[in-house]
Design a protein around this motif. Structure first.
Motif, PDB file in Angstrom:
ATOM      1  N   VAL A   1       0.816  -1.209   0.000  1.00 60.25           N
ATOM      2  CA  VAL A   1       0.000   0.000   0.000  1.00 60.25           C
ATOM      3  C   VAL A   1       0.854   1.265   0.000  1.00 60.25           C
ATOM      4  CG1 VAL A   1      -1.965  -1.105   1.103  1.00 60.25           C
ATOM      5  CG2 VAL A   1      -0.311   0.110   2.511  1.00 60.25           C
ATOM      6  N   ASN A   2       2.098   1.171   0.440  1.00 60.47           N
ATOM      7  CA  ASN A   2       2.934   2.366   0.439  1.00 60.47           C
ATOM      8  C   ASN A   2       3.635   2.588  -0.895  1.00 60.47           C
ATOM      9  OD1 ASN A   2       3.903   4.603   2.037  1.00 60.47           O
ATOM     10  ND2 ASN A   2       5.919   3.683   1.790  1.00 60.47           N
ATOM     11  N   PHE A   3       4.104   1.520  -1.528  1.00 59.58           N
ATOM     12  CA  PHE A   3       4.902   1.673  -2.735  1.00 59.58           C
ATOM     13  C   PHE A   3       4.163   1.330  -4.025  1.00 59.58           C
ATOM     14  CE2 PHE A   3       8.029   0.697   0.659  1.00 59.58           C
ATOM     15  CZ  PHE A   3       8.638   1.936   0.676  1.00 59.58           C
ATOM     16  N   VAL A   4       3.239   0.373  -4.005  1.00 55.08           N
ATOM     17  CA  VAL A   4       2.580  -0.074  -5.229  1.00 55.08           C
ATOM     18  C   VAL A   4       1.210   0.580  -5.404  1.00 55.08           C
ATOM     19  CG1 VAL A   4       1.755  -2.089  -6.504  1.00 55.08           C
ATOM     20  CG2 VAL A   4       3.822  -2.265  -5.121  1.00 55.08           C
ATOM     21  N   PHE A   5       0.409   0.608  -4.344  1.00 58.24           N
ATOM     22  CA  PHE A   5      -0.938   1.170  -4.403  1.00 58.24           C
ATOM     23  C   PHE A   5      -1.076   2.343  -3.428  1.00 58.24           C
ATOM     24  CE2 PHE A   5      -1.470  -3.486  -5.101  1.00 58.24           C
ATOM     25  CZ  PHE A   5      -1.772  -3.431  -6.455  1.00 58.24           C
ATOM     26  N   PRO A   6      -0.383   3.460  -3.671  1.00 51.46           N
ATOM     27  CA  PRO A   6      -0.418   4.556  -2.693  1.00 51.46           C
ATOM     28  C   PRO A   6      -1.767   5.276  -2.604  1.00 51.46           C
ATOM     29  CG  PRO A   6       0.826   5.205  -4.634  1.00 51.46           C
ATOM     30  CD  PRO A   6       0.482   3.750  -4.798  1.00 51.46           C
ATOM     31  N   ASP A   7      -2.651   5.084  -3.566  1.00 53.69           N
ATOM     32  CA  ASP A   7      -3.951   5.761  -3.550  1.00 53.69           C
ATOM     33  C   ASP A   7      -5.048   4.924  -2.919  1.00 53.69           C
ATOM     34  OD1 ASP A   7      -2.801   7.917  -4.832  1.00 53.69           O
ATOM     35  OD2 ASP A   7      -3.241   7.133  -6.830  1.00 53.69           O
ATOM     36  N   LEU A   8      -4.710   3.784  -2.354  1.00 60.32           N
ATOM     37  CA  LEU A   8      -5.702   2.903  -1.746  1.00 60.32           C
ATOM     38  C   LEU A   8      -6.341   3.588  -0.535  1.00 60.32           C
ATOM     39  CD1 LEU A   8      -6.629  -0.070  -2.229  1.00 60.32           C
ATOM     40  CD2 LEU A   8      -5.116  -0.691  -0.363  1.00 60.32           C
ATOM     41  N   PRO A   9      -7.678   3.559  -0.435  1.00 55.68           N
ATOM     42  CA  PRO A   9      -8.335   4.247   0.683  1.00 55.68           C
ATOM     43  C   PRO A   9      -7.975   3.665   2.054  1.00 55.68           C
ATOM     44  CG  PRO A   9      -9.928   3.688  -1.023  1.00 55.68           C
ATOM     45  CD  PRO A   9      -8.638   3.054  -1.406  1.00 55.68           C
ATOM     46  N   GLY A  10      -7.662   2.387   2.147  1.00 56.23           N
ATOM     47  CA  GLY A  10      -7.337   1.759   3.424  1.00 56.23           C
ATOM     48  C   GLY A  10      -5.877   1.865   3.817  1.00 56.23           C
ATOM     49  N   ARG A  11      -5.098   2.634   3.063  1.00 53.64           N
ATOM     50  CA  ARG A  11      -3.656   2.745   3.311  1.00 53.64           C
ATOM     51  C   ARG A  11      -3.322   3.191   4.735  1.00 53.64           C
ATOM     52  NH1 ARG A  11       0.223   7.334   1.227  1.00 53.64           N
ATOM     53  NH2 ARG A  11       2.203   6.457   1.844  1.00 53.64           N
ATOM     54  N   PRO A  12      -3.948   4.243   5.274  1.00 53.67           N
ATOM     55  CA  PRO A  12      -3.592   4.655   6.643  1.00 53.67           C
ATOM     56  C   PRO A  12      -3.870   3.579   7.690  1.00 53.67           C
ATOM     57  CG  PRO A  12      -4.836   6.381   5.545  1.00 53.67           C
ATOM     58  CD  PRO A  12      -4.885   5.181   4.663  1.00 53.67           C
ATOM     59  N   ILE A  13      -4.950   2.839   7.521  1.00 53.16           N
ATOM     60  CA  ILE A  13      -5.285   1.803   8.504  1.00 53.16           C
ATOM     61  C   ILE A  13      -4.271   0.675   8.460  1.00 53.16           C
ATOM     62  CG2 ILE A  13      -7.025   0.080   9.135  1.00 53.16           C
ATOM     63  CD1 ILE A  13      -9.116   2.104   8.028  1.00 53.16           C
ATOM     64  N   ILE A  14      -3.898   0.255   7.259  1.00 55.56           N
ATOM     65  CA  ILE A  14      -2.936  -0.840   7.115  1.00 55.56           C
ATOM     66  C   ILE A  14      -1.572  -0.427   7.657  1.00 55.56           C
ATOM     67  CG2 ILE A  14      -1.698  -2.256   5.426  1.00 55.56           C
ATOM     68  CD1 ILE A  14      -4.285  -2.144   3.719  1.00 55.56           C
ATOM     69  N   LEU A  15      -1.127   0.780   7.312  1.00 53.96           N
ATOM     70  CA  LEU A  15       0.177   1.229   7.806  1.00 53.96           C
ATOM     71  C   LEU A  15       0.155   1.480   9.315  1.00 53.96           C
ATOM     72  CD1 LEU A  15       1.367   3.571   4.928  1.00 53.96           C
ATOM     73  CD2 LEU A  15       2.269   1.341   5.569  1.00 53.96           C
ATOM     74  N   LEU A  16      -0.953   1.987   9.827  1.00 52.03           N
ATOM     75  CA  LEU A  16      -1.060   2.196  11.264  1.00 52.03           C
ATOM     76  C   LEU A  16      -0.990   0.873  12.015  1.00 52.03           C
ATOM     77  CD1 LEU A  16      -1.461   4.461  13.345  1.00 52.03           C
ATOM     78  CD2 LEU A  16      -3.894   3.991  13.236  1.00 52.03           C
ATOM     79  N   TRP A  17      -1.686  -0.146  11.501  1.00 51.36           N
ATOM     80  CA  TRP A  17      -1.624  -1.483  12.109  1.00 51.36           C
ATOM     81  C   TRP A  17      -0.189  -1.997  12.111  1.00 51.36           C
ATOM     82  CZ3 TRP A  17      -3.393  -5.411  14.844  1.00 51.36           C
ATOM     83  CH2 TRP A  17      -2.834  -6.668  14.644  1.00 51.36           C
ATOM     84  N   PHE A  18       0.459  -1.903  10.952  1.00 53.69           N
ATOM     85  CA  PHE A  18       1.815  -2.436  10.854  1.00 53.69           C
ATOM     86  C   PHE A  18       2.770  -1.689  11.775  1.00 53.69           C
ATOM     87  CE2 PHE A  18       6.063  -2.155   8.914  1.00 53.69           C
ATOM     88  CZ  PHE A  18       6.440  -3.468   9.093  1.00 53.69           C
ATOM     89  N   LEU A  19       2.759  -0.366  11.743  1.00 50.52           N
ATOM     90  CA  LEU A  19       3.730   0.407  12.513  1.00 50.52           C
ATOM     91  C   LEU A  19       3.462   0.388  14.016  1.00 50.52           C
ATOM     92  CD1 LEU A  19       4.187   3.455  10.137  1.00 50.52           C
ATOM     93  CD2 LEU A  19       5.812   1.614  10.572  1.00 50.52           C
ATOM     94  N   CYS A  20       2.197   0.229  14.415  1.00 48.91           N
ATOM     95  CA  CYS A  20       1.872   0.261  15.848  1.00 48.91           C
ATOM     96  C   CYS A  20       1.886  -1.107  16.518  1.00 48.91           C
ATOM     97  CB  CYS A  20       0.502   0.909  16.063  1.00 48.91           C
ATOM     98  SG  CYS A  20       0.524   2.673  15.782  1.00 48.91           S
TER      99      CYS A  20
END
Length: 105
Positions: free
Chosen positions: A13-32
């Motif tokens: 979601v960060n490098f391939v699909f940066p416009d995905l609407p669920g990007r913040p949720i997925i990255l927040l889950w991973f980083l937290c």
């Protein structure tokens, strides 16, 4: 397996699909959750509440440490931070898999 799939999803979601609407949720889950959970698994705690609490706290500390080191060295980049944390998580998971396979032998 959850940490590996979360790392892959975060990279996608960060490098391939940066416009995905669920990007913040997925990255927040991973980083937290994932960096701390990777370390907590080495302690082999038996209480889920303790594991989750320490995992979130350690994740935020690891994220801040990686970003702080980059900032003070003059090489701060959110993309590189994600790559470093993803690499740490995947390396830690593979070490855990090796430890488990050695214990079974």
């Amino acid at each position: 397996m959850v940490i590996i799939f979360s790392a892959l999803a975060g990279g996608l979601v960060n490098f391939v699909f940066p416009d995905l609407p669920g990007r913040p949720i997925i990255l927040l889950w991973f980083l937290c959750v994932c960096p701390g959970m990777m370390l907590i698994r080495f302690f082999d705690l038996k209480e889920p509440v303790t594991e989750w609490t320490l995992a979130i706290a350690l994740s935020l500390a690891i994220d801040a440490a990686v970003a702080g080191i980059q900032m003070y060295s003059g090489h701060w980049s959110p993309s590189i931070t994600l790559v470093i944390i993803t690499g740490m998580c995947i390396t830690g998971v593979f070490i855990q898999i090796i430890q488990i396979s050695i214990k079974r032998i």
